[in-house]
Write an enzyme that holds these catalytic residues in place. Sequence first.
Site, PDB file in Angstrom:
ATOM      1  CB  CYS A  73      26.767 -29.102   3.009  1.00 55.88           C
ATOM      2  SG  CYS A  73      25.720 -28.641   4.677  1.00 55.88           S
ATOM      3  NE  ARG A 126      15.093 -18.853  16.653  1.00 61.61           N
ATOM      4  CZ  ARG A 126      15.868 -18.033  15.862  1.00 61.61           C
ATOM      5  NH1 ARG A 126      16.041 -16.653  16.080  1.00 61.61           N
ATOM      6  NH2 ARG A 126      16.417 -18.346  14.479  1.00 61.61           N
ATOM      7  CE1 TYR A 127      12.262 -21.757  20.220  1.00 61.70           C
ATOM      8  CE2 TYR A 127      14.445 -22.454  19.716  1.00 61.70           C
ATOM      9  CZ  TYR A 127      13.021 -21.937  19.235  1.00 61.70           C
ATOM     10  OH  TYR A 127      12.571 -22.551  18.432  1.00 61.70           O
ATOM     11  CE  LYS A 146      13.385 -25.724  15.001  1.00 68.76           C
ATOM     12  NZ  LYS A 146      14.461 -25.055  15.479  1.00 68.76           N
ATOM     13  NE  ARG A 186      21.643 -22.098  10.165  1.00 65.80           N
ATOM     14  CZ  ARG A 186      21.259 -22.881  10.958  1.00 65.80           C
ATOM     15  NH1 ARG A 186      21.301 -24.288  10.418  1.00 65.80           N
ATOM     16  NH2 ARG A 186      20.802 -23.038  11.485  1.00 65.80           N
ATOM     17  CB  CYS A 215      20.628 -24.608   1.979  1.00 66.30           C
ATOM     18  SG  CYS A 215      21.910 -23.611   3.046  1.00 66.30           S
ATOM     19  NE  ARG A 263      15.136 -25.775  22.066  1.00 71.50           N
ATOM     20  CZ  ARG A 263      13.755 -24.549  22.881  1.00 71.50           C
ATOM     21  NH1 ARG A 263      14.137 -24.780  24.556  1.00 71.50           N
ATOM     22  NH2 ARG A 263      12.733 -25.235  21.285  1.00 71.50           N
ATOM     23  CB  CYS A 313      19.589 -28.523  -0.002  1.00 70.09           C
ATOM     24  SG  CYS A 313      20.451 -29.871   1.221  1.00 70.09           S
ATOM     25  CG  ASP A 351      12.647 -21.658  12.106  1.00 76.59           C
ATOM     26  OD1 ASP A 351      12.484 -20.576  13.401  1.00 76.59           O
ATOM     27  OD2 ASP A 351      14.075 -22.320  11.912  1.00 76.59           O
ATOM     28  CG  ASP A 397      12.864 -21.654   6.681  1.00 72.34           C
ATOM     29  OD1 ASP A 397      12.450 -21.174   8.023  1.00 72.34           O
ATOM     30  OD2 ASP A 397      14.326 -21.951   7.615  1.00 72.34           O
TER      31      ASP A 397
HETATM   32  C1  LIG Z   1      15.492 -25.405  15.692  1.00 71.99           C
HETATM   33  C2  LIG Z   1      16.192 -24.349  16.224  1.00 71.99           C
HETATM   34  C3  LIG Z   1      16.617 -25.334  17.864  1.00 71.99           C
HETATM   35  C4  LIG Z   1      16.101 -26.301  18.437  1.00 71.99           C
HETATM   36  O1  LIG Z   1      14.761 -26.078  19.099  1.00 71.99           O
HETATM   37  P1  LIG Z   1      14.034 -27.553  19.121  1.00 71.99           P
HETATM   38  O2  LIG Z   1      12.420 -27.162  18.710  1.00 71.99           O
HETATM   39  O3  LIG Z   1      14.293 -27.633  20.676  1.00 71.99           O
HETATM   40  O4  LIG Z   1      13.858 -28.930  17.964  1.00 71.99           O
HETATM   41  C5  LIG Z   1      17.529 -24.307  18.766  1.00 71.99           C
HETATM   42  N1  LIG Z   1      17.878 -23.005  18.352  1.00 71.99           N
HETATM   43  C6  LIG Z   1      17.715 -22.407  16.864  1.00 71.99           C
HETATM   44  C7  LIG Z   1      18.407 -20.916  16.922  1.00 71.99           C
HETATM   45  C8  LIG Z   1      17.282 -23.341  16.348  1.00 71.99           C
HETATM   46  O5  LIG Z   1      16.106 -22.807  15.085  1.00 71.99           O
END
Ligand SMILES: *Cc1c(COP(=O)(O)O)cnc(C)c1O
Length: 394
Positions: A151, A138-139, A364, A160, A158, A142, A155, A357, A320
């Site tokens: 798990c 997504r980002y 987020k 997911r 959840c 990372r 929960c 989110d 969510d």
């Molecule tokens: C939460 C999340 C992250 C990590 O986000 P941070 O704000 O860096 O903790 C990375 N990828 C996805 C898809 C996420 O949902």
Amino acid sequence: MVNTVITENQKLLVEHLTPLHLSKRNRDYQQISLYKDVNPLDWEDWHWQIKNRITKFEEIAQVVNLIPEEEEGIKNAKGRMAMAITPYWATLIDPDDPSCPIRRQCVPTLNEFKIGPHEMVDPCGEDSHSPAPHLVHRYPDRVLLLATESCATYCRHCTRRRLVGQEESRDNSANRWDAAVEYIRSNKKIRDVLISGGDPFVLENAVLEDLLKKLRTIPHIELLRIGTRVPVTLPQRVSENLISVLKKYAPLWISIHFNHPKEITKRTRIACEMLADAGMPLGSQTVLLKGINDRPSIMRKLMHELLKLRVRPYYIYQCDLVRGTHHFRTHVDAGISIIEKLRGHTSGYGVPTYVIDSPGGGGKIPVGPNYILSEAKGKYVLRNYEGKVYTYFE
Ligand SMILES: *Cc1c(COP(=O)(O)O)cnc(C)c1O
């Protein structure tokens, strides 16, 4: 019985633990008829805990005095996100209080089958941002790697639930992560891999190590993170053997899902201390849940207890818009007002970021109190945590 090596240290732990892991509110497991004959060494064995999870109506009915809403919920949960509760977590349940925060998080109710407006199967658009199996990108720098669909305890809130809890459809092949690892290897912008699931700590040490090792062979990966709830729902899993695996792959950050002060038992404290002593920075991610932790006093207590455990509160999530969680969702105002009552009033380290989110997959988004009253020509009119007004000139 599962054949597991129990270390000297675990034996010591057992001697110390009975009844050290109990607070006044918790039941000793030997007080519960279902567990009264369990050997303490078995109780401390995480494989025993997993093997003996509560998954059946007849089992939960021996631990909890169920109300009709729950009875129907449990029967209907079959084939959806199944019920699974570790015996350890079950001891934290108040058998007579349907509003017990531990109980509400793990015992299905009929509410899960009422679909609220705007609720979705995949609220954060993870499946549509997946360039390889088990991977969400997504980002820019990372990725999120979903290492397992299992798990220790499921929960009920959840996010997911579309993926987890269907134990029979699990992909356990040794090469299941190859495409994800290759994608990360070929994308040099990725410097941070968040390993989540499911819960990566339910994987056997050798399997988890295989994944960590593969990721660590990628030169541009700076840090690894693990998202887990095991220190809370199955603290017995945090053994010396696990620690010795994890230590090899530092820097490794651990994000633990904590929702309520009642989850912080002496046993959980030991698990967190072992991780922190081994040099792993610990963070907490909390889901804002109606009737569970939506009161500022409960959140403050949770944040204070976490700091004492060397766990830094990281995020509070707005629950969510996942199908069947309407009964857990608060107004956004509730989250903002919790931050308002933390920031300035207590240690800054105890103030997480409240985030939504974004539905559909925008990542987020932080939401919180507004401290800027006006801003013009380099003049900022600000308010502090007490509501007093201050002017800052640029
Ligand atoms: C939460 C999340 C992250 C990590 O986000 P941070 O704000 O860096 O903790 C990375 N990828 C996805 C898809 C996420 O949902």
